[in-house]
Enzyme design. Sequence first.
Site, PDB file in Angstrom:
ATOM      1  N   ASP A  39      -0.441   8.070  11.865  1.00  0.00           N
ATOM      2  CA  ASP A  39      -1.217   6.960  11.201  1.00  0.00           C
ATOM      3  C   ASP A  39      -0.107   5.704  11.013  1.00  0.00           C
ATOM      4  OD1 ASP A  39      -3.442   8.751  11.687  1.00  0.00           O
ATOM      5  OD2 ASP A  39      -3.132   9.244   9.313  1.00  0.00           O
ATOM      6  N   GLU A  58     -12.518   4.101  12.952  1.00  0.00           N
ATOM      7  CA  GLU A  58     -11.511   4.170  11.878  1.00  0.00           C
ATOM      8  C   GLU A  58     -10.420   3.303  11.798  1.00  0.00           C
ATOM      9  OE1 GLU A  58     -10.478   8.246  11.462  1.00  0.00           O
ATOM     10  OE2 GLU A  58     -10.256   8.644  13.610  1.00  0.00           O
TER      11      GLU A  58
END
Length: 562
Positions: A14, A187
């Site tokens: 991420d 997301e």
Amino acid sequence: MQIQNPVLPGFNSDPSIIRVDETYYIATSTFEWFPGVRIHASKDLVHWNLVKNVLDTTMMLDMKGNPSSGGVWAPDLSYADGKFWLIFTDVKITDGNFKDMKNYLTTAETIEGPWSDPIMVNGVGFDAALFHDDDGRKYLAQQTWDHREYHHPFNGITLTEFDTVTMKLKSETARTIFAGTDVKLVEGPHLYKVNGEYFLFTAEGGTIFTHQEVVSRSKSLDAMSFVVEPDGPFITNFDTPNSYLQKQGHGALVSTPGGEWYYASLTARPWHHENESSTDPRGWSTLGRETAIQKVEWDESGWPRVIGGHGGQTFVEAPKDAILTDAPADHSQHDEFNDATLDINWNTLREPFTEKMGSTGNGKLTLIGQGSLVNTFDLSLVARRWQAFYFDVETKVKFNPYSYQAMAGLTNYYNHSHWSCIFITKNDEGQNVIEVGENKGGLRNGLYTSYLRDNAPVIPDNTEYVYFKSENRQESYTYFYSFDGDNWISTGVTLDAAVLSDDYVVREYGGFFTGAYVGLAAVDYSGYASTAEFDYFDYKELGDHKAADGTLSWQKSESRFY
């Protein structure tokens, strides 16, 4: 120079990338591992150094009791108004209809800190990111969670204005700006303003082999005003099953001083057993989700495109204005435990390393036995990431267990339910012995197997130290022991490394976001606090791939199969 992907190998997922002057910074997720949020720095996008673990006290981050793969999700790093801004999520529930979480903000004038005490901003959804508009206003973009069983749980991307005077969100301004595509699971939002238009980068498809990143744009930040990039997705490996890099998606965009553009995303490098299909299962990602960087160009219609196609490339042209950055050749680590604090590469689970767990310094690491490796509250374990497929690890330990309920040794670990360990313990005859245990699958906390059992080697009387080694060879690893550090004896136990991968764990339940670790542990669930002393720890990388002649080396190939 060329960027060789992944740039951050081994559980660095991420990525949130920014540039401040000539230096690039990447912040990555750490989940239940402590300290929280790793930050790497580089001036060339090729060579990276770990420079800071931001959330390094319980005041900054309290994760006691957090579930595996809970904790710190998708930190967002930005720079504005002369300081760094870091948004991070602490997730308390990982499965079921609810995803209880809190999003926090901390700031610092320099990357080294000090970082301010975190401010809780909301709990609407995870993957929150702060956008600094050019008119001085700030907004929080985030995934939005919906627990209702008749709705999809990923309920679009919410944007809320942030008041820098009160340091609070203006909840009345919240609106959904993007619902995602039919792929669902939208997301990881990051907002940018380029040439007067807003660009929203979002991840979709779940962080597995269907993962992707899509880009949408709008001339305003109004509700549902974003239009998806045609001929997308921006990046994915769903339709490139033979690519060396897989799962690319969730990430962030950055520009160079010279006006070039790059995109940092999570990725994975799965391998498969010889008797398995190369596409189903697509493989086992034992190094977890790593960080890759792709070069980006803008097409005639003003949309960003990954150079080389949406599958990405292993070798990428470095920036023309790159400044050579000095960094270690690999991630090998040797620790004699001479310092009073742990090396920056060590992690503990959910809590910082304190006197409750043990101490370090003066040439030894002392660990005080607490709960088992299944325990999510009280655990004496220090570990570091696997960052190569081929490596050797060894250590030297002194331990006199109280009973079979006390164990100390070397562990390969994914989470509370998937791990193995070679350790010293006591048998029913009161002798100190060596055992190898593995915990995996079948139940929420796993099923445990003792591999040596009645044939466990007895440690000779007057033996002060026992040496342990793990030889890790991509698809498997083998434990060894020694009584002198020179003559190594195989336990005969070779274990399947796939058990320590996201892809294996996801078959059991929904927490599958980290990567394999190797480390040192002391257990004494009897409550008598048997104490172990470790003399050294040596992690030596041997290379990522095995060549045809059997030597271990990196092979420059776009294929992940050899």
